[in-house]
Design an enzyme around this catalytic site. Structure first.
Site, PDB file in Angstrom:
ATOM      1  N   ASP A  99      -7.368   0.500  -2.043  1.00 39.07           N
ATOM      2  CA  ASP A  99      -6.310   0.968  -1.140  1.00 39.07           C
ATOM      3  C   ASP A  99      -4.982   0.324  -1.550  1.00 39.07           C
ATOM      4  O   ASP A  99      -4.220  -0.167  -0.712  1.00 39.07           O
ATOM      5  CB  ASP A  99      -6.664   0.596   0.310  1.00 39.07           C
ATOM      6  CG  ASP A  99      -5.810   1.329   1.338  1.00 39.07           C
ATOM      7  OD1 ASP A  99      -5.340   2.448   1.045  1.00 39.07           O
ATOM      8  OD2 ASP A  99      -5.609   0.777   2.438  1.00 39.07           O
TER       9      ASP A  99
ATOM     10  N   ASP B 259      -5.414  -7.120   1.986  1.00 40.16           N
ATOM     11  CA  ASP B 259      -6.294  -6.068   2.519  1.00 40.16           C
ATOM     12  C   ASP B 259      -7.181  -5.418   1.463  1.00 40.16           C
ATOM     13  O   ASP B 259      -6.936  -4.298   1.007  1.00 40.16           O
ATOM     14  CB  ASP B 259      -5.487  -5.001   3.251  1.00 40.16           C
ATOM     15  CG  ASP B 259      -6.379  -4.110   4.114  1.00 40.16           C
ATOM     16  OD1 ASP B 259      -7.601  -4.369   4.164  1.00 40.16           O
ATOM     17  OD2 ASP B 259      -5.867  -3.165   4.719  1.00 40.16           O
TER      18      ASP B 259
END
Length: 335
Positions: free
Chosen positions: A215, A233
């Protein structure tokens, strides 16, 4: 009527702070700052010495303990490879992954169920979003992706999913089984997604996979004038083609972002070779992401705040617009 209880509805502020204090032996102030997070729950915390943290509670049932530990190990490998990542904080025994066990009432079965939350604590990384403005900025982004993949290529095979046509089919099948698509939109949805599956399957046949961030867009980069860029993340870490960690950096479709992609690849190839055949996957992977997001929404629609953010999700107009968007993206894929 079947009543669905979303797992995070059980997570109260007291449970959050008590769990963190017990696991890590710290004393927290009575302030919690929720951060926007699509899948998990992420909170800003501060201890009595004014040190700031970010606590991440993983969505129950999404990843196993082993899969989350793989994420933490990958972060450690990246850190040792001098990649700018934020490491989870270990407890006194060196464990970075903690567990909160709850008992909740299930109105569907009239029984008490066990609910398990895995959670981790990170030091807060201060800074701002990074918006590339110069050629050097785009090259820098490509270099970061290359540095991630230096470690990703060496990583052992993951127990997480592989980003490919069969994962796309899994999401499609789950949406169909849930019965969420109106009958008048169903045939169009089936036609478009079947065609997209075949295209992705054909385009991805000879492409090698590696461990990815998964991502890697600009929202997962933090810029600090003193420490530079940090990558955050890794929750969507998976195996897949290298280009997955490149196309999300682009400002638009492949056809409109050729200059930026050229600069990203210039930085990337300072660290890693790149198979130009992967470029044909860019718009396929954008379609994959659209279906992935639809699937995520279908899983989260029982969360208390979901319809506050997506008030029209699932209605007739929503699916008409969704089908139009998927059809447009299929054309971008060459379908």
């Amino acid at each position: 009527m079947r009543i669905m209880q979303a797992p995070f509805n059980c997570l109260t502020p007291d449970l959050i702070t008590d769990s963190i204090e017990e696991a890590f032996g710290i004393s927290l102030e009575n302030l919690i700052y929720p951060y926007p997070s699509y899948i998990n729950r992420v909170y800003g915390l501060q201890d009595t010495d004014d040190k700031e943290y970010v606590a991440k509670f993983y969505r129950p049932g999404r990843w196993s303990q082993q899969q989350i530990r793989e994420e933490h190990q990958f972060l450690q490998d990246l850190y040792l490879g001098e990649c700018p990542v934020v490491l989870p904080i270990p407890d006194q025994e060196g464990a970075t992954l903690q567990t909160l066990n709850l008992e909740t009432y299930n109105p569907n079965s009239d029984q008490i169920d066990e609910l398990i939350f895995h959670f981790a604590l990170f030091p807060k990384q201060t800074g701002r979003a990074f918006d590339p403005e110069t050629d050097e900025d785009w090259i820098r982004l490509g270099s970061l992706a290359g540095r991630i993949h230096v470690s990703g290529r060496k990583s052992p095979k993951l127990s997480r999913y592989r980003l490919d046509a069969f994962r796309l089919k899994y999401y499609i099948d789950e949406l169909l089984k849930a019965g969420l698509i109106p009958e008048e939109s169903l045939s169009d949805f089936l036609f478009i997604t079947t065609k997209a599956f075949e295209l992705l399957k054909n385009h991805n046949e000879s492409i090698q996979s590696m461990c990815l961030h998964g991502d890697f867009h600009r929202g997962n980069l933090i810029y600090n004038s003193e420490t530079g860029l940090s990558i955050i993340d890794f929750d969507d870490m998976c195996e897949g083609p290298a280009v997955q960690d490149l196309w999300l950096l682009l400002p638009g479709h492949h056809r409109d972002s050729r200059r930026e992609l050229e600069l990203i690849l210039e930085g990337y190839t300072e660290f890693m070779e790149f198979n130009q055949e992967e470029l044909k996957l860019i718009e396929d992977l954008r379609f994959f992401r659209m279906i992935h997001f639809l699937h995520w929404q279908s899983q989260q629609r029982f969360d208390r705040a979901f319809y506050q953010h997506f008030p029209d999700w699932g209605n007739h107009a929503f699916w008409i617009k969704c089908i139009e968007d998927l059809q447009d993206q299929l054309l971008e894929m060459g379908g």
